[in-house]
Write a protein that holds these residues in place. Structure first.
Motif, PDB file in Angstrom:
ATOM      1  N   UNK A   1     -20.991  18.957  64.415  1.00 34.07           N
ATOM      2  CA  UNK A   1     -22.394  19.297  64.178  1.00 34.07           C
ATOM      3  C   UNK A   1     -23.096  19.789  65.430  1.00 34.07           C
ATOM      4  N   UNK A   2     -22.362  20.042  66.493  1.00 29.29           N
ATOM      5  CA  UNK A   2     -22.988  20.430  67.762  1.00 29.29           C
ATOM      6  C   UNK A   2     -23.711  21.762  67.667  1.00 29.29           C
ATOM      7  N   UNK A   3     -23.255  22.674  66.818  1.00 26.86           N
ATOM      8  CA  UNK A   3     -23.868  23.998  66.670  1.00 26.86           C
ATOM      9  C   UNK A   3     -24.664  24.131  65.383  1.00 26.86           C
ATOM     10  N   UNK A   4     -25.041  23.021  64.784  1.00 28.01           N
ATOM     11  CA  UNK A   4     -25.733  23.057  63.508  1.00 28.01           C
ATOM     12  C   UNK A   4     -24.765  22.938  62.350  1.00 28.01           C
ATOM     13  N   UNK A   5     -25.267  23.160  61.154  1.00 27.72           N
ATOM     14  CA  UNK A   5     -24.451  23.005  59.954  1.00 27.72           C
ATOM     15  C   UNK A   5     -24.987  23.942  58.883  1.00 27.72           C
ATOM     16  N   UNK A   6     -24.118  24.290  57.957  1.00 29.84           N
ATOM     17  CA  UNK A   6     -24.503  25.074  56.774  1.00 29.84           C
ATOM     18  C   UNK A   6     -24.347  24.174  55.551  1.00 29.84           C
ATOM     19  N   UNK A   7     -25.448  23.885  54.899  1.00 29.61           N
ATOM     20  CA  UNK A   7     -25.414  23.098  53.670  1.00 29.61           C
ATOM     21  C   UNK A   7     -25.131  23.988  52.476  1.00 29.61           C
ATOM     22  N   UNK A   8     -24.205  23.569  51.622  1.00 34.15           N
ATOM     23  CA  UNK A   8     -23.765  24.365  50.473  1.00 34.15           C
ATOM     24  C   UNK A   8     -23.938  23.544  49.211  1.00 34.15           C
ATOM     25  N   UNK A   9     -24.644  24.095  48.247  1.00 35.04           N
ATOM     26  CA  UNK A   9     -24.818  23.470  46.938  1.00 35.04           C
ATOM     27  C   UNK A   9     -23.985  24.243  45.930  1.00 35.04           C
ATOM     28  N   UNK A  10     -23.018  23.563  45.310  1.00 41.51           N
ATOM     29  CA  UNK A  10     -22.121  24.201  44.348  1.00 41.51           C
ATOM     30  C   UNK A  10     -22.774  24.228  42.969  1.00 41.51           C
ATOM     31  N   UNK A  11     -22.713  25.391  42.330  1.00 46.09           N
ATOM     32  CA  UNK A  11     -23.291  25.564  41.003  1.00 46.09           C
ATOM     33  C   UNK A  11     -22.297  26.264  40.103  1.00 46.09           C
ATOM     34  N   UNK A  12     -22.688  26.447  38.853  1.00 45.00           N
ATOM     35  CA  UNK A  12     -21.764  26.996  37.866  1.00 45.00           C
ATOM     36  C   UNK A  12     -21.446  28.461  38.116  1.00 45.00           C
ATOM     37  N   UNK A  13     -22.351  29.199  38.759  1.00 46.71           N
ATOM     38  CA  UNK A  13     -22.118  30.638  38.940  1.00 46.71           C
ATOM     39  C   UNK A  13     -22.329  31.118  40.370  1.00 46.71           C
ATOM     40  N   UNK A  14     -22.698  30.243  41.285  1.00 49.13           N
ATOM     41  CA  UNK A  14     -22.907  30.689  42.661  1.00 49.13           C
ATOM     42  C   UNK A  14     -22.911  29.492  43.608  1.00 49.13           C
ATOM     43  N   UNK A  15     -22.789  29.815  44.892  1.00 53.21           N
ATOM     44  CA  UNK A  15     -22.926  28.849  45.977  1.00 53.21           C
ATOM     45  C   UNK A  15     -24.246  29.142  46.680  1.00 53.21           C
TER      46      UNK A  15
ATOM     47  N   UNK B   1     -20.487  31.962  58.124  1.00 51.90           N
ATOM     48  CA  UNK B   1     -20.499  30.821  59.039  1.00 51.90           C
ATOM     49  C   UNK B   1     -19.919  31.204  60.397  1.00 51.90           C
ATOM     50  N   UNK B   2     -18.866  32.014  60.395  1.00 49.39           N
ATOM     51  CA  UNK B   2     -18.281  32.443  61.657  1.00 49.39           C
ATOM     52  C   UNK B   2     -19.238  33.329  62.445  1.00 49.39           C
ATOM     53  N   UNK B   3     -19.945  34.224  61.769  1.00 49.69           N
ATOM     54  CA  UNK B   3     -20.892  35.091  62.465  1.00 49.69           C
ATOM     55  C   UNK B   3     -22.076  34.313  63.024  1.00 49.69           C
ATOM     56  N   UNK B   4     -22.440  33.204  62.396  1.00 49.14           N
ATOM     57  CA  UNK B   4     -23.540  32.378  62.888  1.00 49.14           C
ATOM     58  C   UNK B   4     -23.113  31.447  64.020  1.00 49.14           C
ATOM     59  N   UNK B   5     -21.827  31.271  64.218  1.00 49.82           N
ATOM     60  CA  UNK B   5     -21.353  30.353  65.245  1.00 49.82           C
ATOM     61  C   UNK B   5     -21.345  28.909  64.833  1.00 49.82           C
ATOM     62  N   UNK B   6     -21.513  28.631  63.550  1.00 51.92           N
ATOM     63  CA  UNK B   6     -21.526  27.255  63.044  1.00 51.92           C
ATOM     64  C   UNK B   6     -20.092  26.783  62.850  1.00 51.92           C
TER      65      UNK B   6
END
Length: 542
Positions: free
Chosen positions: A303-317, A361-366
């Motif tokens: 978590x040193x560079x932040x985090x990306x929260x992902x909510x899984x849904x039926x048709x998208x993330x 995520x890679x482009x953001x550096x997370x």
């Protein structure tokens, strides 16, 4: 808050324990195809016979029975082929055993729910955690009959479990049932027969470290030459020494090819499986090996560079990037997928969505992605949501298991950690605390976007709400800093603005206070103002 359950701590999901890559076997001659068919049919018949013996032994199976089965298969194939067949039979029996246990748990959950709802008065409303009673007497009678049916199924399933009986179909139960519904399956009788026989073939062998190229049965050299050790009854088909048949075509792995070549050159174990796709009329080879055990990255380092929260849904993330203080950065991202059509299409849609997520995520550096540890096994039963058919179809269609498995594997290859968090109340609290503040005239924040922020903050150890409650003494900062994002000593925390010289409108340059005493006024009023701003230094005397 007495009804809120305890939230489990987040943890870093361990990476995959193995790797599997697939490539096409091209440039095969008619003789190559004929040899592969004969080897697959011969070993498939032996595998069916051995699986039947393993299922017959049941719980009484031991190492001695395993050795007896292997000795019986060795003269008809070879020692290594016999070992591969017996191990595959044991793994298939164990998989069917775990499936039977899951079926028992599902039946028990259905029986408990039906008994609870039948015990309630008609028309009684339910709660979020427990369903209510049935609407009328007719539905009550129908569910009572279903309860008796489930109890009978549960009794038979428990009897099979205690006796060690399993139901296994080599080739797949779904394909076996399609034989009686060829029109609905879109197959002809000849096409179904060809596919059925191909699914029951057996051409796979486990690797062995220290042996040449990591596998003695199916050997592949670093330059892609494939040779197979033929079973004893088919040794007359060999075109090389030691009863081996070398295929004409060469193979090349486009994905992880260098990693596979390094293992083969070092004579490390690699398992291979050759299978035939009848719909495409193509032959494929799958290579798999076990990865070396690596320590998972600590949670704080991930978590040193932040985090990306992902909510899984039926048709998208739904995803949103959070900084180290738990604050959302920039705009949310959504990665859509379509889960209609064939299984290959659905799998490709999931892979493409995860690929776009990992590239972002890679482009953001997370270095970390936070997801929910979802499991809808007990939430999609018809006994609990009988009248909510569309809701049951919605949660049944969410590929939670497939997404988690794919994400962990692909994120490990990209050098990104996956953090699993408790899914409790993320959607509700995220919408309550984050949806409205982040909605503007140019950005519409959905409930799923707000849930992704809640997931990311929970992974970081922060509470989901934007601010903690004010001090009990008064509404000021007298008892300390009240924000939840950072502590009072953390840099860049929310606090008083730095003192900037000049009027509140900032229309005068910041150095006005320093230069005002030396600036010559243009009017008498300006002179009086300048005299008011200048202050003599105090004399410090004892």
């Amino acid at each position: 808050m007495g009804g809120v359950r305890k939230i489990a701590a987040p943890f870093v999901v361990p990476g995959p324990s193995g790797v599997a890559v697939r490539a096409r076997l091209g440039q095969l001659t008619g003789m190559d195809v004929d040899v592969l068919r004969q080897v697959g049919a011969h070993l498939g018949a032996l595998a069916s016979r051995d699986l039947k013996a393993r299922c017959r032994d049941g719980l009484g199976h031991d190492a001695g029975a395993w050795a007896v089965r292997k000795r019986e298969l060795t003269p008809l194939s070879s020692a290594r082929w016999a070992g591969a067949i017996t191990k595959a039979s044991h793994d298939q029996w164990a998989l069917a055993r775990r499936g039977a246990h899951a079926h028992i748990q599902s039946l028990e959950a259905g029986v408990r729910t039906l008994r609870h709802r039948l015990s309630l008065p008609l028309g009684e409303k339910g709660s979020k955690h427990a369903p209510g009673g049935y609407r009328n007497r007719r539905e009550w009678r129908a569910k009572a009959r279903r309860l008796h049916m489930l109890e009978d199924r549960l009794q038979r399933a428990r009897a099979d479990w205690e006796a060690g009986r399993v139901r296994v179909v080599r080739g797949g139960k779904r394909l076996a049932r399609a034989r009686h519904h060829l029109t609905d399956a879109g197959l002809t009788e000849a096409g179904w027969r060809e596919r059925w026989e191909a699914e029951r073939w057996f051409v796979q062998a486990d690797g062995e470290s220290g042996k040449r190229f990591g596998n003695e049965t199916i050997r592949i050299s670093p330059d892609g030459e494939v040779s197979i050790r033929l079973p004893a009854p088919l040794a007359h088909l060999a075109n090389a020494a030691h009863s081996r048949y070398i295929l004409t075509g060469r193979i090349r792995f486009a994905h992880r090819g260098q990693e596979w070549a390094d293992r083969v050159a070092a004579n490390l174990a690699v398992a291979y499986r050759i299978h035939h796709d009848t719909r495409r009329s193509r032959w494929y080879l799958t290579a798999s090996w076990k990865k070396s055990d690596t320590r998972a990255m600590p949670l704080a380092a991930a978590l040193a560079q932040g985090v990306i929260g992902v909510d899984m849904n039926a048709d998208h993330l739904a995803a949103w990037r959070l900084d180290t203080h738990g604050n959302p950065v920039a705009h949310p991202r959504r990665f859509f997928y379509d889960l209609t059509g064939s299984a290959d299409h659905r799998d490709a849609q999931v892979r493409h969505a995860l690929t776009r997520l990992l590239h972002w995520a890679t482009s953001c550096g997370v270095k970390a992605i936070a997801v929910e540890g979802l499991d809808f096994t007990a939430e999609k039963t018809r006994e609990k949501h009988g009248r909510k058919r569309r809701f049951r179809q919605l949660i049944s269609g969410m590929p939670t298991g497939r997404l988690r498995a794919r994400l962990v594997s692909m994120a490990d290859a990209a050098g990104i950690c996956v953090i699993a968090v408790d899914p409790a109340y993320t959607s509700r609290w995220g919408a309550q605390h984050w949806q409205k503040p982040l909605t503007s005239t140019t950005r519409r924040t959905t409930r799923h976007d707000a849930a992704s922020i809640a997931i990311g903050r929970r992974a970081q150890g922060y509470p989901i709400r934007r601010r903690t409650a004010p001090p009990h003494t008064h509404q000021s900062d007298g008892c300390g800093h009240r924000t939840a994002q950072a502590g009072p000593d953390s840099p860049e925390r929310e606090g008083p603005r730095p003192r900037i010289p000049g009027p509140r409108t900032r229309s005068v340059p910041p150095d006005t206070a320093r230069t005002r005493a030396t600036r010559a006024p243009n009017t008498a009023r300006g002179a009086r103002s300048a005299q008011e701003w200048v202050q003599d230094s105090l004399l410090l005397t004892e």
